[in-house]
Design an enzyme around this catalytic site. Structure first.
Site, PDB file in Angstrom:
ATOM      1  N   VAL A 120      -0.885   4.256   2.022  1.00 33.33           N
ATOM      2  CA  VAL A 120       0.153   3.230   2.216  1.00 33.33           C
ATOM      3  C   VAL A 120       0.810   3.430   3.575  1.00 33.33           C
ATOM      4  O   VAL A 120       1.986   3.717   3.689  1.00 33.33           O
ATOM      5  CB  VAL A 120       1.221   3.176   1.092  1.00 33.33           C
ATOM      6  CG1 VAL A 120       0.862   2.121   0.078  1.00 33.33           C
ATOM      7  CG2 VAL A 120       1.453   4.516   0.447  1.00 33.33           C
ATOM      8  N   GLY A 121      -0.025   3.279   4.606  1.00 33.24           N
ATOM      9  CA  GLY A 121       0.464   3.355   5.982  1.00 33.24           C
ATOM     10  C   GLY A 121       0.900   1.974   6.448  1.00 33.24           C
ATOM     11  O   GLY A 121       1.367   1.144   5.659  1.00 33.24           O
ATOM     12  N   ASN A 122       0.704   1.734   7.749  1.00 32.08           N
ATOM     13  CA  ASN A 122       1.224   0.500   8.359  1.00 32.08           C
ATOM     14  C   ASN A 122       0.708  -0.769   7.692  1.00 32.08           C
ATOM     15  O   ASN A 122       1.486  -1.654   7.340  1.00 32.08           O
ATOM     16  CB  ASN A 122       0.841   0.473   9.843  1.00 32.08           C
ATOM     17  CG  ASN A 122       1.641   1.472  10.632  1.00 32.08           C
ATOM     18  OD1 ASN A 122       2.852   1.572  10.464  1.00 32.08           O
ATOM     19  ND2 ASN A 122       0.969   2.232  11.479  1.00 32.08           N
ATOM     20  N   ALA A 130      -1.079  -1.153   4.761  1.00 34.25           N
ATOM     21  CA  ALA A 130      -0.958  -1.247   3.306  1.00 34.25           C
ATOM     22  C   ALA A 130       0.479  -1.472   2.864  1.00 34.25           C
ATOM     23  O   ALA A 130       0.717  -2.135   1.848  1.00 34.25           O
ATOM     24  CB  ALA A 130      -1.533   0.003   2.660  1.00 34.25           C
ATOM     25  N   TYR A 131       1.438  -0.955   3.613  1.00 34.22           N
ATOM     26  CA  TYR A 131       2.835  -1.194   3.225  1.00 34.22           C
ATOM     27  C   TYR A 131       3.127  -2.708   3.259  1.00 34.22           C
ATOM     28  O   TYR A 131       3.703  -3.269   2.335  1.00 34.22           O
ATOM     29  CB  TYR A 131       3.797  -0.414   4.133  1.00 34.22           C
ATOM     30  CG  TYR A 131       5.218  -0.446   3.627  1.00 34.22           C
ATOM     31  CD1 TYR A 131       5.665   0.488   2.705  1.00 34.22           C
ATOM     32  CD2 TYR A 131       6.103  -1.442   4.043  1.00 34.22           C
ATOM     33  CE1 TYR A 131       6.964   0.450   2.213  1.00 34.22           C
ATOM     34  CE2 TYR A 131       7.401  -1.500   3.564  1.00 34.22           C
ATOM     35  CZ  TYR A 131       7.830  -0.544   2.651  1.00 34.22           C
ATOM     36  OH  TYR A 131       9.109  -0.593   2.160  1.00 34.22           O
ATOM     37  N   LYS A 146     -14.428   0.786  20.983  1.00 30.82           N
ATOM     38  CA  LYS A 146     -13.364   1.543  20.308  1.00 30.82           C
ATOM     39  C   LYS A 146     -13.192   2.853  21.055  1.00 30.82           C
ATOM     40  O   LYS A 146     -14.127   3.379  21.663  1.00 30.82           O
ATOM     41  CB  LYS A 146     -13.785   1.831  18.862  1.00 30.82           C
ATOM     42  CG  LYS A 146     -12.649   2.211  17.950  1.00 30.82           C
ATOM     43  CD  LYS A 146     -12.126   1.007  17.175  1.00 30.82           C
ATOM     44  CE  LYS A 146     -11.067   1.376  16.181  1.00 30.82           C
ATOM     45  NZ  LYS A 146     -10.718   0.263  15.304  1.00 30.82           N
TER      46      LYS A 146
HETATM   47  N1  LIG Z   1      -3.473  -1.387  11.959  1.00 29.49           N
HETATM   48  C1  LIG Z   1      -4.255  -2.455  11.998  1.00 29.49           C
HETATM   49  O1  LIG Z   1      -3.838  -3.537  12.434  1.00 29.49           O
HETATM   50  C2  LIG Z   1      -5.660  -2.358  11.473  1.00 29.49           C
HETATM   51  C3  LIG Z   1      -6.529  -3.427  11.696  1.00 29.49           C
HETATM   52  C4  LIG Z   1      -7.795  -3.371  11.138  1.00 29.49           C
HETATM   53  C5  LIG Z   1      -8.201  -2.273  10.425  1.00 29.49           C
HETATM   54  N2  LIG Z   1      -7.340  -1.238  10.250  1.00 29.49           N
HETATM   55  C6  LIG Z   1      -7.793  -0.098   9.460  1.00 29.49           C
HETATM   56  O2  LIG Z   1      -6.986  -0.009   8.274  1.00 29.49           O
HETATM   57  C7  LIG Z   1      -6.806   1.376   7.924  1.00 29.49           C
HETATM   58  C8  LIG Z   1      -5.320   1.709   7.882  1.00 29.49           C
HETATM   59  O3  LIG Z   1      -4.749   1.462   9.146  1.00 29.49           O
HETATM   60  P1  LIG Z   1      -3.199   1.707   9.421  1.00 29.49           P
HETATM   61  O4  LIG Z   1      -2.929   1.162  10.759  1.00 29.49           O
HETATM   62  O5  LIG Z   1      -2.399   1.255   8.262  1.00 29.49           O
HETATM   63  O6  LIG Z   1      -3.183   3.275   9.523  1.00 29.49           O
HETATM   64  P2  LIG Z   1      -1.999   4.304   9.103  1.00 29.49           P
HETATM   65  O7  LIG Z   1      -2.337   5.580   9.775  1.00 29.49           O
HETATM   66  O8  LIG Z   1      -0.662   3.696   9.327  1.00 29.49           O
HETATM   67  O9  LIG Z   1      -2.203   4.423   7.525  1.00 29.49           O
HETATM   68  C9  LIG Z   1      -3.240   5.122   6.939  1.00 29.49           C
HETATM   69  C10 LIG Z   1      -2.645   5.888   5.754  1.00 29.49           C
HETATM   70  O10 LIG Z   1      -3.710   6.469   5.020  1.00 29.49           O
HETATM   71  C11 LIG Z   1      -3.294   7.760   4.590  1.00 29.49           C
HETATM   72  N3  LIG Z   1      -4.483   8.556   4.255  1.00 29.49           N
HETATM   73  C12 LIG Z   1      -5.369   9.167   5.065  1.00 29.49           C
HETATM   74  N4  LIG Z   1      -6.334   9.771   4.351  1.00 29.49           N
HETATM   75  C13 LIG Z   1      -6.053   9.525   3.056  1.00 29.49           C
HETATM   76  C14 LIG Z   1      -6.670   9.866   1.813  1.00 29.49           C
HETATM   77  N5  LIG Z   1      -7.790  10.595   1.777  1.00 29.49           N
HETATM   78  N6  LIG Z   1      -6.122   9.434   0.666  1.00 29.49           N
HETATM   79  C15 LIG Z   1      -4.985   8.691   0.678  1.00 29.49           C
HETATM   80  N7  LIG Z   1      -4.352   8.348   1.814  1.00 29.49           N
HETATM   81  C16 LIG Z   1      -4.873   8.756   2.979  1.00 29.49           C
HETATM   82  C17 LIG Z   1      -2.484   8.289   5.743  1.00 29.49           C
HETATM   83  O11 LIG Z   1      -1.631   9.345   5.341  1.00 29.49           O
HETATM   84  C18 LIG Z   1      -1.717   7.026   6.177  1.00 29.49           C
HETATM   85  O12 LIG Z   1      -0.488   6.897   5.498  1.00 29.49           O
HETATM   86  C19 LIG Z   1      -7.606   2.172   8.958  1.00 29.49           C
HETATM   87  O13 LIG Z   1      -8.902   2.404   8.480  1.00 29.49           O
HETATM   88  C20 LIG Z   1      -7.671   1.225  10.157  1.00 29.49           C
HETATM   89  O14 LIG Z   1      -8.770   1.490  11.001  1.00 29.49           O
HETATM   90  C21 LIG Z   1      -6.082  -1.255  10.753  1.00 29.49           C
HETATM   91  C1  LIG Z   2      -7.425  -4.420  18.118  1.00 25.69           C
HETATM   92  C2  LIG Z   2      -6.832  -3.663  16.983  1.00 25.69           C
HETATM   93  C3  LIG Z   2      -5.796  -4.405  16.326  1.00 25.69           C
HETATM   94  C4  LIG Z   2      -7.968  -3.174  16.204  1.00 25.69           C
HETATM   95  C5  LIG Z   2      -7.738  -2.702  14.806  1.00 25.69           C
HETATM   96  N1  LIG Z   2      -7.322  -1.326  14.806  1.00 25.69           N
HETATM   97  C6  LIG Z   2      -9.033  -2.915  14.057  1.00 25.69           C
HETATM   98  O1  LIG Z   2      -9.687  -1.993  13.642  1.00 25.69           O
HETATM   99  O2  LIG Z   2      -9.410  -4.056  13.865  1.00 25.69           O
END
Ligand SMILES: NC(=O)c1ccc[n+]([C@@H]2O[C@H](COP(=O)([O-])OP(=O)(O)OC[C@H]3O[C@@H](n4cnc5c(N)ncnc54)[C@H](O)[C@@H]3O)[C@@H](O)[C@H]2O)c1
Ligand SMILES: CC(C)C[C@H](N)C(=O)O
Length: 365
Positions: A181-183, A185-186, A80
């Protein structure tokens, strides 16, 4: 922090500190374990309170990727990156290009993608310098933003967890409290809404809350109230360590199932969930959809194939519950066991002598 002590404790292979004065890049690439293959893991951009906190996050997240990739059945190791900076203010094209050159210098030992604070556009900039990046724009034959696929996997895992807790995997009428509710969760809320779940949302970003509340007829609450709210399922989808000494006794849900990485602040919090009878879907099992998605790019991307593959998360979560019940161990321990067994079996078979291009003997005439 004594960095070598930390690295030795969990057996990290390599940590690379990258800086570029011109662009302001300060990044830490952590490679945890490449037994199964090149380390695949996203790049997080975040404002860390200290450099030590950034190193800690990189290390913790990299180890999580080793376990996630192993448990998902991928032939990939774990790594990472964290970039220190504010994703709203500190981005510039030179920064991502400088970072791309660092990735290229690892010659394929590390492949990156999106994480919190980075986007498809950032990956496209990295791609100007290296091929070892996924989640780039679809016009390059890539998969684009992995979040909707991650969300589908979380939805599948949540259904499996609901079956365990409530006897049915239907989420209709269930109250789900979504934190962040970022990427991801939406998109998760879209699935929940379609199935007829009642949704509660919170975020530190007011716009994000408003958008979700309007789109999914969700109830919006303040960030700290998420732990006290009456709900069936708590879905942590923001940052890590939200299950901790302060919150664990407040959570009323029977199920915890969300996308955030490193949800348990410490292992003891996973033990406490087990003792309290809360059904916990381990983070790196339920959120593997994103990595399953971007890994598919390495063989020529096919969206239909990916969506089928992601459904394995339902079965993997079930398997974890079975191991947990059979051995009376917390689900996070069951997940670790599943991942560690796979890595150990590959490591053992790699101990055989192989005359491949990397062995000294292969140079003998
Ligand atoms: N994007 C992916 O494909 C992916 C894959 C696996 C895991 N994840 C994990 O899922 C989580 C969310 O990822 P994402 O891509 O949606 O990120 P993102 O940045 O789009 O969304 C995260 C949201 O959380 C909010 N936030 C931060 N701190 C907060 C708090 N204390 N209380 C309430 N809201 C808060 C932010 O304002 C943001 O809207 C992360 O932990 C990420 O590592 C993401
Ligand atoms: C490779 C990525 C899609 C990784 C993702 N941010 C995760 O934590 O799994």
């Amino acid at each position: 922090m004594a960095i070598f002590v930390e690295m030795e404790k969990y057996d990290y292979e390599q940590v690379l500190f990258c800086q570029d004065k011109n662009s302001g890049l300060k990044a830490i690439i952590a490679l945890h374990d490449t037994t199964l293959g090149p380390a695949l893991g996203g790049t997080r951009m975040w404002t860390y309170a200290t450099e030590e906190a950034a190193v800690e996050d990189a290390l913790r997240l990299a180890k999580g990727m080793t376990y996630k990739n192993a448990a998902a059945g991928l032939d990939l190791g774990g790594g990472k990156t964290v970039i220190i900076g504010d994703p709203r203010k500190d981005k510039n094209p030179e920064l991502f290009r400088a970072f791309g050159r660092y990735i290229q210098s690892l010659n394929g030992r590390y492949i990156t993608a999106e994480d919190v604070g980075t986007t498809v556009e950032d990956m496209d900039l990295i791609h100007l310098e290296t091929d070892y990046v996924t989640g780039i724009s679809p016009e390059f034959g890539s998969s684009g933003n992995p979040s909707p696929v991650t969300a589908y996997g979380v939805y599948m895992g949540m259904k499996a967890a609901a079956k365990e807790a409530f006897g049915s995997d239907s989420l209709e009428g269930k109250t789900v409290a979504v934190q962040g509710v970022g990427n991801v969760a939406y998109s998760l809320c879209e699935h929940l809404y379609k199935e007829g779940a009642k949704i509660i949302v919170t975020d530190i970003n007011e716009q994000a809350v408003k958008r979700a509340a309007e789109a999914f007829k969700a109830t919006a609450i303040d960030p700290d109230d998420i732990y006290d709210v009456d709900c069936d399922i708590y879905a942590p989808c923001a940052l890590g360590a939200t299950i901790n000494d302060e919150t664990i006794h407040r959570i009323k849900a029977k199920v915890i199932a969300g996308s955030a990485n490193n949800q348990l602040k410490l292992p003891k919090h996973g033990d406490m969930l087990h003792e309290k009878g809360i059904v916990y879907a381990p983070d790196y099992i339920i959120n593997a959809g994103g990595v399953i998605n971007v890994a598919d790019e390495l063989n020529g991307y096919n969206r239909n194939r990916v969506m089928k593959k992601v459904e394995i998360i339902y079965h993997n979560i079930n398997r974890i519950f079975e191991i947990s019940k059979k051995s009376d161990i917390p689900t996070y321990v069951a997940a670790d066991r599943m991942a560690e067994e796979r890595i150990a079996s590959v490591r053992a078979s790699r101990n055989q002598f192989l005359t491949n291009g990397h062995h000294a003997l292969s140079r003998r005439k």
